[in-house]
Design an enzyme around this catalytic site. Structure first.
Site, mmCIF file in Angstrom:
data_model
loop_
_atom_site.group_PDB
_atom_site.id
_atom_site.type_symbol
_atom_site.label_atom_id
_atom_site.label_comp_id
_atom_site.label_asym_id
_atom_site.label_seq_id
_atom_site.Cartn_x
_atom_site.Cartn_y
_atom_site.Cartn_z
ATOM 1 C CE LYS A 35 -0.535 -0.536 5.040
ATOM 2 N NZ LYS A 35 -1.123 -1.078 6.027
ATOM 3 N NE ARG A 131 -6.519 0.605 11.502
ATOM 4 C CZ ARG A 131 -4.754 0.061 11.456
ATOM 5 N NH1 ARG A 131 -4.324 1.102 11.268
ATOM 6 N NH2 ARG A 131 -5.167 -0.985 10.672
ATOM 7 C CE1 TYR A 256 15.990 30.425 6.583
ATOM 8 C CE2 TYR A 256 15.612 28.731 5.933
ATOM 9 C CZ TYR A 256 15.010 29.358 5.508
ATOM 10 O OH TYR A 256 15.217 29.830 4.457
ATOM 11 C CG MET A 304 11.378 22.968 0.745
ATOM 12 S SD MET A 304 10.237 24.305 0.171
ATOM 13 C CE MET A 304 8.995 24.935 1.579
HETATM 14 C C1 LIG Z 1 0.277 -1.848 7.026
HETATM 15 C C2 LIG Z 1 -0.262 -3.074 7.518
HETATM 16 C C3 LIG Z 1 0.215 -4.559 7.188
HETATM 17 C C4 LIG Z 1 1.555 -4.328 7.534
HETATM 18 O O1 LIG Z 1 1.959 -4.141 8.805
HETATM 19 P P1 LIG Z 1 3.632 -4.027 8.755
HETATM 20 O O2 LIG Z 1 3.276 -3.373 9.698
HETATM 21 O O3 LIG Z 1 3.851 -2.518 7.491
HETATM 22 O O4 LIG Z 1 4.416 -4.989 8.719
HETATM 23 C C5 LIG Z 1 -0.890 -5.611 7.841
HETATM 24 N N1 LIG Z 1 -1.742 -5.661 7.678
HETATM 25 C C6 LIG Z 1 -2.847 -4.561 7.206
HETATM 26 C C7 LIG Z 1 -4.134 -4.710 7.735
HETATM 27 C C8 LIG Z 1 -2.050 -3.067 7.408
HETATM 28 O O5 LIG Z 1 -2.994 -2.169 7.432
#
Ligand SMILES: *Cc1c(COP(=O)(O)O)cnc(C)c1O
Length: 360
Positions: A35, A131, A256, A304
């Protein structure tokens, strides 16, 4: 010549990390979580490298899944948040995208939508993270409803997500796993619970499908020195170059707010990477970079487009490569210093930073 700031992506390390993941959970199927553009590494490059060595992919949404399908990636893809509107269910079924069902509204949508193709589902169970997911008391009734929807296949996978698995002393993970097991063991469906921390730290969480994300990219949700930490190879190395060097006399200030003052006559290198490139602005004085194999501390605030580094004690010249994290400098260390997690640093790396595949 273009700006030398880049994220070098070493795809062979990705395969190395997959092999290591498989050795930890040899009987489980592996769903690689890619993702958010594969945590900033580039979902297509990562997807093409992994499609032959993993069983499935997970992404957050249908848009992310379609990007992979449109590039001819054909292995199963799960969308972790499910669909956001009923018509998206048709797109899932047409493109063989597996959807998560995490609430009753999504089941209503399934019941109200006409499909032509089959649709695969994973049912998410909330075991304490609060969640996404249906409550454990609703598993049977939800499965019953799903099984009555024509075209929804029977091989539904039950899964949950662990809230505290990166803390080996936290008993909450045991509570979640016991609850999940007791509510699902009589159902003869495949089950899944483990993210990276579960895979590394909680063998009881492995079940039938593991879902690694962070560790695939060569990082551990546990801290340096923990078991297996060094068996992972970082996939991303963020690099830039020195574009200026100057002498700053004792008492002179840098950057800065003049937040760094030279305690001795110093040599300061200016490097062209900043928070506009995803380098954390919160990184304080002293945060290391690596130049010519030597660590050198940040001196002055992150701008930046630039940072300034104290190179008084090391060889450094204009054009020398600077490693911000990755090969030889752990992402977790930079994240810790900046009060964040490595996940955030790679996931929010902006477009401005080219991802360069480099497998040397
Ligand atoms: C993002 C996610 C994972 C992977 O988690 P990691 O800590 O990156 O291994 C697994 N299951 C769900 C539902 C997630 O949202």
């Amino acid at each position: 010549m273009s700006r030398p700031t880049a994220a070098k992506i070493k795809l062979s390390s990705l395969s190395h990390n997959v092999t290591f993941v498989k050795s930890l959970a040899p009987t489980a199927k592996l769903m690689a979580v890619i993702k958010a553009d594969a945590y900033g590494h580039g979902a297509l490059a990562v997807g093409r490298t992994l499609e032959k060595i993993v069983d499935a992919f997970a992404v957050a949404s249908l848009d992310e899944a379609m990007e992979l399908r449109d590039s001819e990636i054909s292995i199963p893809i799960l969308i972790l948040e499910g669909v956001f509107a009923p018509e998206d269910l048709k797109t899932c079924s047409l493109n063989a995208i597996t959807t998560v069902i995490h609430n009753f509204t999504q089941i209503d949508w399934l019941e109200q939508t006409q499909f032509e193709n089959v649709l695969n589902c994973w049912l998410k169970v909330d075991t304490g993270m609060s969640r996404l997911g249906i409550g454990t008391e609703s598993i049977s009734s939800s499965l019953e409803r799903l099984k009555n929807v024509p075209h929804v296949t029977d091989d539904i996978v039950l899964f949950t997500h662990l809230a505290c698995a990166d803390d080996l002393n936290n008993k909450f993970t045991i509570d979640q796993l016991e609850l999940f097991d007791s509510c699902t063991k009589h159902l003869t469906l495949a089950r899944s619970a483990a993210n990276s921390a579960g895979i590394l730290g909680w063998p009881l969480s492995h079940f039938d499908w593991i879902r690694p994300g962070y560790m695939l990219y060569g990082n551990s949700p546990f801290q340096e020195g923990s078991e297996n930490y060094s068996k992972l190879e970082p996939v991303m190395t963020l690099v830039s170059e020195i574009i200026a060097i100057r002498d700053v006399s004792e008492g002179g200030c840098v950057g800065y707010g003049c937040s760094w003052t030279a305690k001795r006559d110093s040599k300061i290198a200016t490097v062209c990477v900043g928070y506009g490139d995803g380098y954390p602005r919160q990184a304080p004085n002293g945060t290391p970079v690596v130049i010519n194999g030597h660590r050198a501390p940040l001196a002055g605030r992150v701008s930046m487009d630039m940072i300034t580094v104290d190179v008084t004690d090391i060889p450094a010249g204009i054009g020398d490569e600077v490693i911000l994290w990755g090969d030889g400098l752990s992402l977790n260390e930079i994240a810790n210093r900046s009060s964040t997690i490595g996940y955030e640093l790679t996931a929010r790396l902006p477009k401005r930073v080219p991802r360069i595949i480099c497998d040397k």
